[in-house]
Motif scaffolding. Structure first.
Motif, PDB file in Angstrom:
ATOM      1  N   ASP A  88      48.507 -11.088  31.671  1.00  0.00           N
ATOM      2  CA  ASP A  88      49.766 -10.497  31.202  1.00  0.00           C
ATOM      3  C   ASP A  88      50.105 -10.950  29.784  1.00  0.00           C
ATOM      4  O   ASP A  88      50.548 -10.145  28.955  1.00  0.00           O
ATOM      5  CB  ASP A  88      50.921 -10.845  32.151  1.00  0.00           C
ATOM      6  CG  ASP A  88      50.800 -10.155  33.506  1.00  0.00           C
ATOM      7  OD1 ASP A  88      49.967  -9.223  33.646  1.00  0.00           O
ATOM      8  OD2 ASP A  88      51.539 -10.557  34.425  1.00  0.00           O
ATOM      9  N   PHE A  89      49.899 -12.231  29.486  1.00  0.00           N
ATOM     10  CA  PHE A  89      50.156 -12.728  28.130  1.00  0.00           C
ATOM     11  C   PHE A  89      49.234 -12.053  27.127  1.00  0.00           C
ATOM     12  O   PHE A  89      49.669 -11.651  26.044  1.00  0.00           O
ATOM     13  CB  PHE A  89      49.984 -14.256  28.086  1.00  0.00           C
ATOM     14  CG  PHE A  89      51.268 -15.013  28.205  1.00  0.00           C
ATOM     15  CD1 PHE A  89      51.757 -15.769  27.138  1.00  0.00           C
ATOM     16  CD2 PHE A  89      52.009 -14.995  29.379  1.00  0.00           C
ATOM     17  CE1 PHE A  89      52.944 -16.471  27.246  1.00  0.00           C
ATOM     18  CE2 PHE A  89      53.189 -15.693  29.496  1.00  0.00           C
ATOM     19  CZ  PHE A  89      53.673 -16.441  28.430  1.00  0.00           C
ATOM     20  N   GLU A  90      47.941 -11.925  27.477  1.00  0.00           N
ATOM     21  CA  GLU A  90      46.990 -11.285  26.564  1.00  0.00           C
ATOM     22  C   GLU A  90      47.373  -9.834  26.306  1.00  0.00           C
ATOM     23  O   GLU A  90      47.314  -9.368  25.162  1.00  0.00           O
ATOM     24  CB  GLU A  90      45.572 -11.370  27.124  1.00  0.00           C
ATOM     25  CG  GLU A  90      44.979 -12.758  27.020  1.00  0.00           C
ATOM     26  CD  GLU A  90      43.630 -12.890  27.711  1.00  0.00           C
ATOM     27  OE1 GLU A  90      43.185 -11.941  28.404  1.00  0.00           O
ATOM     28  OE2 GLU A  90      43.014 -13.966  27.570  1.00  0.00           O
ATOM     29  N   LYS A  95      51.059 -15.872  23.319  1.00  0.00           N
ATOM     30  CA  LYS A  95      50.356 -17.084  23.698  1.00  0.00           C
ATOM     31  C   LYS A  95      51.329 -18.259  23.615  1.00  0.00           C
ATOM     32  O   LYS A  95      52.375 -18.175  22.964  1.00  0.00           O
ATOM     33  CB  LYS A  95      49.117 -17.335  22.855  1.00  0.00           C
ATOM     34  CG  LYS A  95      49.394 -17.671  21.404  1.00  0.00           C
ATOM     35  CD  LYS A  95      48.093 -17.923  20.684  1.00  0.00           C
ATOM     36  CE  LYS A  95      48.377 -18.322  19.241  1.00  0.00           C
ATOM     37  NZ  LYS A  95      47.163 -18.754  18.554  1.00  0.00           N
ATOM     38  N   ILE A  96      50.961 -19.316  24.300  1.00  0.00           N
ATOM     39  CA  ILE A  96      51.770 -20.535  24.275  1.00  0.00           C
ATOM     40  C   ILE A  96      51.075 -21.526  23.368  1.00  0.00           C
ATOM     41  O   ILE A  96      49.854 -21.705  23.429  1.00  0.00           O
ATOM     42  CB  ILE A  96      51.930 -21.113  25.689  1.00  0.00           C
ATOM     43  CG1 ILE A  96      52.640 -20.118  26.594  1.00  0.00           C
ATOM     44  CG2 ILE A  96      52.699 -22.436  25.649  1.00  0.00           C
ATOM     45  CD1 ILE A  96      52.735 -20.530  28.040  1.00  0.00           C
ATOM     46  N   THR A  97      51.853 -22.161  22.499  1.00  0.00           N
ATOM     47  CA  THR A  97      51.319 -23.202  21.628  1.00  0.00           C
ATOM     48  C   THR A  97      52.122 -24.481  21.847  1.00  0.00           C
ATOM     49  O   THR A  97      53.198 -24.460  22.448  1.00  0.00           O
ATOM     50  CB  THR A  97      51.405 -22.793  20.144  1.00  0.00           C
ATOM     51  OG1 THR A  97      52.777 -22.609  19.799  1.00  0.00           O
ATOM     52  CG2 THR A  97      50.639 -21.516  19.863  1.00  0.00           C
ATOM     53  N   ASN A 132      54.080 -14.573  19.309  1.00  0.00           N
ATOM     54  CA  ASN A 132      53.451 -13.260  19.424  1.00  0.00           C
ATOM     55  C   ASN A 132      52.196 -13.203  18.567  1.00  0.00           C
ATOM     56  O   ASN A 132      51.836 -14.177  17.907  1.00  0.00           O
ATOM     57  CB  ASN A 132      54.445 -12.135  19.110  1.00  0.00           C
ATOM     58  CG  ASN A 132      54.919 -12.149  17.669  1.00  0.00           C
ATOM     59  OD1 ASN A 132      54.305 -12.764  16.794  1.00  0.00           O
ATOM     60  ND2 ASN A 132      56.032 -11.464  17.413  1.00  0.00           N
ATOM     61  N   SER A 133      51.547 -12.045  18.536  1.00  0.00           N
ATOM     62  CA  SER A 133      50.276 -11.901  17.822  1.00  0.00           C
ATOM     63  C   SER A 133      50.425 -12.085  16.310  1.00  0.00           C
ATOM     64  O   SER A 133      49.457 -12.387  15.629  1.00  0.00           O
ATOM     65  CB  SER A 133      49.643 -10.542  18.125  1.00  0.00           C
ATOM     66  OG  SER A 133      50.542  -9.503  17.785  1.00  0.00           O
ATOM     67  N   ALA A 134      51.661 -11.951  15.794  1.00  0.00           N
ATOM     68  CA  ALA A 134      51.899 -12.167  14.367  1.00  0.00           C
ATOM     69  C   ALA A 134      52.231 -13.639  14.080  1.00  0.00           C
ATOM     70  O   ALA A 134      52.477 -14.013  12.937  1.00  0.00           O
ATOM     71  CB  ALA A 134      53.048 -11.277  13.882  1.00  0.00           C
ATOM     72  N   GLY A 135      52.245 -14.464  15.131  1.00  0.00           N
ATOM     73  CA  GLY A 135      52.540 -15.876  14.950  1.00  0.00           C
ATOM     74  C   GLY A 135      54.031 -16.196  14.941  1.00  0.00           C
ATOM     75  O   GLY A 135      54.416 -17.315  14.621  1.00  0.00           O
TER      76      GLY A 135
END
Length: 173
Positions: A88-90, A95-97, A132-135
């Motif tokens: 689901d995250f992908e 992502k979690i950092t 998100n994918s943009a950081g």
């Protein structure tokens, strides 16, 4: 052949058959399973180590390590839930950092017959973020910094595995 000799041979054959029948192997005895732990304290110590190893592996993976697999500490519902969550995250490009820290891990019960261990854990997630994918940090503003969990573990071939992680608000109080 005389009847007396015939009777003796028949008796000897019957006796031999009966004797051999008692020597034939029956079903193999069921081995008594060897307990995984010699004591409750040993089980609780092992459970805490598995949970710590799991959190360490998750933290390493969240921070870019590719040679770790937190899922190797999971089985059953916990593994299925984690696979679904990762998927689901992908799909969402999230992502979690950062890192999560174990505030405490408290063993609750041990079942000697099954080697199962129930525990409560409190995880400090204040140093982790959802990006998100943009950081961009998209961590919900209302996210609690402490996450309580009921942790259930069961044995497998290599030791204990986490089989369920259920949110438990009371774990962090």
């Amino acid at each position: 052949m005389n009847p007396r000799r015939s009777a003796l041979i028949t008796t000897a054959v019957v006796a031999a058959v009966i004797a051999l029948a008692g020597c034939t192997p029956g079903p193999a005895p069921t081995p008594t399973p060897t307990p995984l732990f010699a004591s409750e304290a040993e089980a609780f110590k092992a459970a805490e180590q598995v949970y710590r190893d799991y959190v360490d592996a998750a933290n390493a993976q969240q921070n870019g390590a590719v040679d770790v697999d937190p899922q190797k500490y999971l089985a059953g519902t916990a593994l299925a839930d984690d696979v679904r969550s990762v998927r689901d995250f992908e799909k969402s490009g999230l992502k979690i950092t950062g890192t999560s820290m174990i505030k405490y891990f408290r063993a609750q019960s041990f079942e000697p017959k099954s080697d199962g261990v129930e525990s409560l854990a409190c995880l400090d997630v204040s140093q982790s973020r959802v990006v998100n994918s943009a950081g961009v940090d998209v961590t919900p503003n209302n996210r609690q910094s402490l996450v309580g969990l009921s942790v259930r573990m069961a044995p497998d071939r290599s030791g204990l595995k986490i089989v369920s992680l259920i949110p438990n608000e009371l774990s962090c109080q």
